[in-house]
Motif scaffolding. Structure first.
Motif, PDB file in Angstrom:
ATOM      1  N   ALA A  47      27.440   8.567  90.228  1.00 20.38           N
ATOM      2  CA  ALA A  47      28.036   7.567  89.338  1.00 20.38           C
ATOM      3  C   ALA A  47      28.962   8.254  88.334  1.00 20.38           C
ATOM      4  N   VAL A  48      30.200   7.817  88.292  1.00 21.97           N
ATOM      5  CA  VAL A  48      31.171   8.414  87.367  1.00 21.97           C
ATOM      6  C   VAL A  48      31.149   7.623  86.062  1.00 21.97           C
ATOM      7  N   THR A  49      30.622   8.246  85.026  1.00 21.05           N
ATOM      8  CA  THR A  49      30.342   7.542  83.774  1.00 21.05           C
ATOM      9  C   THR A  49      31.403   7.755  82.692  1.00 21.05           C
ATOM     10  N   LYS A  50      32.497   8.404  83.046  1.00 20.32           N
ATOM     11  CA  LYS A  50      33.533   8.674  82.036  1.00 20.32           C
ATOM     12  C   LYS A  50      33.983   7.391  81.341  1.00 20.32           C
ATOM     13  N   THR A  51      34.183   7.481  80.062  1.00 12.71           N
ATOM     14  CA  THR A  51      34.563   6.402  79.135  1.00 12.71           C
ATOM     15  C   THR A  51      33.423   5.407  78.848  1.00 12.71           C
ATOM     16  N   GLU A  70      31.215  13.285  85.087  1.00 15.08           N
ATOM     17  CA  GLU A  70      32.196  13.129  84.023  1.00 15.08           C
ATOM     18  C   GLU A  70      33.453  13.867  84.461  1.00 15.08           C
ATOM     19  N   SER A  71      34.613  13.457  83.906  1.00 19.44           N
ATOM     20  CA  SER A  71      35.821  14.172  84.307  1.00 19.44           C
ATOM     21  C   SER A  71      36.390  15.036  83.191  1.00 19.44           C
ATOM     22  N   ARG A  72      35.960  14.822  81.947  1.00 11.70           N
ATOM     23  CA  ARG A  72      36.467  15.651  80.857  1.00 11.70           C
ATOM     24  C   ARG A  72      35.331  16.414  80.204  1.00 11.70           C
ATOM     25  N   LEU A  95      30.774  17.711  87.233  1.00 10.11           N
ATOM     26  CA  LEU A  95      32.081  17.708  86.576  1.00 10.11           C
ATOM     27  C   LEU A  95      33.119  17.523  87.675  1.00 10.11           C
ATOM     28  N   VAL A  96      33.894  16.433  87.589  1.00 14.32           N
ATOM     29  CA  VAL A  96      34.794  16.104  88.692  1.00 14.32           C
ATOM     30  C   VAL A  96      36.275  16.173  88.315  1.00 14.32           C
ATOM     31  N   GLY A  97      36.575  16.412  87.047  1.00 13.22           N
ATOM     32  CA  GLY A  97      37.980  16.423  86.622  1.00 13.22           C
ATOM     33  C   GLY A  97      38.511  17.832  86.497  1.00 13.22           C
ATOM     34  N   LEU A 187      33.586  21.319  99.692  1.00  7.62           N
ATOM     35  CA  LEU A 187      34.936  20.925  99.254  1.00  7.62           C
ATOM     36  C   LEU A 187      34.937  19.567  98.562  1.00  7.62           C
ATOM     37  N   MET A 188      35.949  19.371  97.742  1.00  4.30           N
ATOM     38  CA  MET A 188      36.167  18.080  97.095  1.00  4.30           C
ATOM     39  C   MET A 188      37.652  17.749  97.166  1.00  4.30           C
ATOM     40  N   ALA A 189      37.969  16.464  97.254  1.00  2.00           N
ATOM     41  CA  ALA A 189      39.367  16.052  97.170  1.00  2.00           C
ATOM     42  C   ALA A 189      39.469  14.621  96.663  1.00  2.00           C
ATOM     43  N   GLY A 224      35.989  10.116  98.198  1.00  4.69           N
ATOM     44  CA  GLY A 224      35.696   8.691  98.143  1.00  4.69           C
ATOM     45  C   GLY A 224      35.400   8.233  96.733  1.00  4.69           C
ATOM     46  N   MET A 225      36.145   7.233  96.301  1.00  3.61           N
ATOM     47  CA  MET A 225      35.972   6.632  94.986  1.00  3.61           C
ATOM     48  C   MET A 225      35.802   5.116  95.229  1.00  3.61           C
ATOM     49  N   SER A 226      35.876   4.328  94.160  1.00  2.00           N
ATOM     50  CA  SER A 226      35.595   2.890  94.302  1.00  2.00           C
ATOM     51  C   SER A 226      36.460   2.227  95.372  1.00  2.00           C
ATOM     52  N   GLY A 227      37.733   2.634  95.445  1.00  2.00           N
ATOM     53  CA  GLY A 227      38.659   1.937  96.324  1.00  2.00           C
ATOM     54  C   GLY A 227      38.687   2.430  97.759  1.00  2.00           C
ATOM     55  N   LEU A 240      29.904  10.598  97.240  1.00  2.00           N
ATOM     56  CA  LEU A 240      30.884   9.616  96.799  1.00  2.00           C
ATOM     57  C   LEU A 240      30.879   9.596  95.280  1.00  2.00           C
ATOM     58  N   ARG A 241      32.065   9.585  94.683  1.00  2.00           N
ATOM     59  CA  ARG A 241      32.178   9.566  93.220  1.00  2.00           C
ATOM     60  C   ARG A 241      32.655   8.183  92.796  1.00  2.00           C
ATOM     61  N   ILE A 242      31.714   7.342  92.378  1.00  2.00           N
ATOM     62  CA  ILE A 242      32.046   5.935  92.152  1.00  2.00           C
ATOM     63  C   ILE A 242      31.908   5.576  90.671  1.00  2.00           C
ATOM     64  N   GLY A 243      33.008   5.111  90.082  1.00  2.00           N
ATOM     65  CA  GLY A 243      32.984   4.718  88.678  1.00  2.00           C
ATOM     66  C   GLY A 243      33.120   3.223  88.502  1.00  2.00           C
ATOM     67  N   SER A 244      34.351   2.725  88.589  1.00  3.05           N
ATOM     68  CA  SER A 244      34.632   1.342  88.199  1.00  3.05           C
ATOM     69  C   SER A 244      33.877   0.300  89.025  1.00  3.05           C
ATOM     70  N   ALA A 245      33.613   0.566  90.284  1.00  2.00           N
ATOM     71  CA  ALA A 245      32.901  -0.441  91.085  1.00  2.00           C
ATOM     72  C   ALA A 245      31.471  -0.646  90.590  1.00  2.00           C
ATOM     73  N   SER A 249      35.885  -1.939  84.828  1.00  2.00           N
ATOM     74  CA  SER A 249      37.176  -1.264  84.692  1.00  2.00           C
ATOM     75  C   SER A 249      37.224  -0.472  83.389  1.00  2.00           C
ATOM     76  N   ARG A 250      37.967   0.620  83.439  1.00  2.00           N
ATOM     77  CA  ARG A 250      38.103   1.490  82.268  1.00  2.00           C
ATOM     78  C   ARG A 250      39.429   1.225  81.594  1.00  2.00           C
ATOM     79  N   PRO A 251      39.507   1.508  80.293  1.00  2.00           N
ATOM     80  CA  PRO A 251      40.839   1.530  79.682  1.00  2.00           C
ATOM     81  C   PRO A 251      41.666   2.591  80.374  1.00  2.00           C
TER      82      PRO A 251
HETATM   83  C1  LIG Z   1      37.407   8.673  87.635  1.00  2.00           C
HETATM   84  C2  LIG Z   1      37.175   9.464  88.847  1.00  2.00           C
HETATM   85  C3  LIG Z   1      36.445   8.931  89.920  1.00  2.00           C
HETATM   86  C4  LIG Z   1      35.904   7.518  89.950  1.00  2.00           C
HETATM   87  O1  LIG Z   1      36.960   6.613  90.172  1.00  2.00           O
HETATM   88  P1  LIG Z   1      36.699   5.047  90.409  1.00  2.00           P
HETATM   89  O2  LIG Z   1      37.953   4.589  91.055  1.00  2.00           O
HETATM   90  O3  LIG Z   1      36.456   4.462  89.072  1.00  2.00           O
HETATM   91  O4  LIG Z   1      35.521   4.921  91.290  1.00  2.00           O
HETATM   92  C5  LIG Z   1      36.225   9.755  91.015  1.00  2.00           C
HETATM   93  N1  LIG Z   1      36.692  11.017  91.062  1.00  2.00           N
HETATM   94  C6  LIG Z   1      37.399  11.552  90.059  1.00  2.00           C
HETATM   95  C7  LIG Z   1      37.899  12.944  90.188  1.00  2.00           C
HETATM   96  C8  LIG Z   1      37.669  10.792  88.925  1.00  2.00           C
HETATM   97  O5  LIG Z   1      38.389  11.336  87.928  1.00  2.00           O
END
Ligand SMILES: *Cc1c(COP(=O)(O)O)cnc(C)c1O
Length: 254
Positions: A47-51, A70-72, A95-97, A187-189, A224-227, A240-245, A249-251
């Motif tokens: 779960a991507v919890t940034k913001t 988190e990305s930052r 840490l994904v950012g 690996l990550m992408a 893989g992210m939300s979309g 899978l790195r899933i935030g907004s789903a 939505s984030r600012p």
């Molecule tokens: C924010 C972020 C995500 C999550 O994105 P969503 O579209 O909100 O799921 C995944 N990976 C990275 C590297 C991100 O910065």
């Protein structure tokens, strides 16, 4: 309603909102696994919890998640502290950012996995940080999947997403593997903007297969992210790195 009761009520509303979102995401992951003949257990939901606030982390834990990203670095450091104060101690932080050099030390003190290792400098800094905490730090090499012509042609209104060019991956992987306090995870992408995610993830899968011929244990594919989680699962994503789903939505990023 008094103040405490209304706070408790909004707490319940938020937890139910996250629970509903999580149910939808979980069903998407299961459907994607079924479609490609994979077991659900092969895929870890991070779960991507940034913001979002630390109270949301508590909801996610109550709903059964342990892996938070988190990305930052700065936001991560603060949230990790807040969560520790809430007694959420069984968390695995990712840490994904893109990681700045001067933040590597802080991140290396708390992260379970760093997904965004994209240059040699980070390897030695993270190794040193992990040495002083006493448990190994799992590192993924972030691969930049932008097509070379595309990277050159766009005079970037889009921010650079980081990542090592594919040709640099073997060297970086070897450097991580040689480091006493780091574990090479894989690996990550991030799928490039404006391209079909499936094409990008198919390329990532070939790089991941190459890596496993040298490092059989480096089986993580963070994609893989939300979309685009369906395409990622189809091409072998293990994380899978899933935030907004899940969280909404984030600012827009500043
Ligand atoms: C924010 C972020 C995500 C999550 O994105 P969503 O579209 O909100 O799921 C995944 N990976 C990275 C590297 C991100 O910065």
């Amino acid at each position: 309603m008094n103040e405490e009761a209304s706070r408790a009520a909004s707490h319940d509303v938020r937890r139910e909102e996250i629970r509903g979102n999580l149910t939808v995401v979980e069903e998407r992951i299961r459907a994607a696994c079924r479609a490609s003949g994979r077991a659900r257990a092969e895929v870890t939901l991070v779960a991507v919890t940034k913001t979002f606030p630390a109270t949301d982390v508590r909801h996610l834990v109550a709903l059964g998640l342990r892996d938070m990203a988190e990305s930052r670095a700065q936001e991560a450091t603060a949230k990790v502290d807040q969560c520790a104060r809430m007694d959420l101690s069984e968390l695995r932080w990712h840490l994904v950012g893109q990681l700045q050099t001067n933040k590597a030390r802080a991140v290396g003190s708390f992260a379970h996995t760093v997904h965004s290792v994209d240059r040699h400098e980070l390897v030695s800094l993270l190794d040193r940080a992990a040495a002083s905490r006493g448990w190994a730090l799992r590192c993924l090499v972030q691969v930049n999947l932008d097509e070379p012509h595309r990277a050159a042609a766009t005079a970037a209104p889009t921010p650079p997403r980081g990542g090592a060019v594919p040709a640099a991956v073997p060297e970086l992987a070897a450097a991580i593997d040689r480091s006493a306090h780091l574990v090479l995870g894989g690996l990550m992408a991030v799928a490039p903007l404006g391209a079909a995610p499936a094409d990008a993830f198919a390329r990532l899968a070939t790089f991941a297969a190459d890596l496993r011929t040298s490092y059989p244990c480096a089986g993580i594919v963070s994609a893989g992210m939300s979309g685009d989680l369906e395409a990622a699962v189809r091409y072998g994503a293990t994380h899978l790195r899933i935030g907004s789903a899940i969280l909404g939505s984030r600012p827009p990023l500043r």
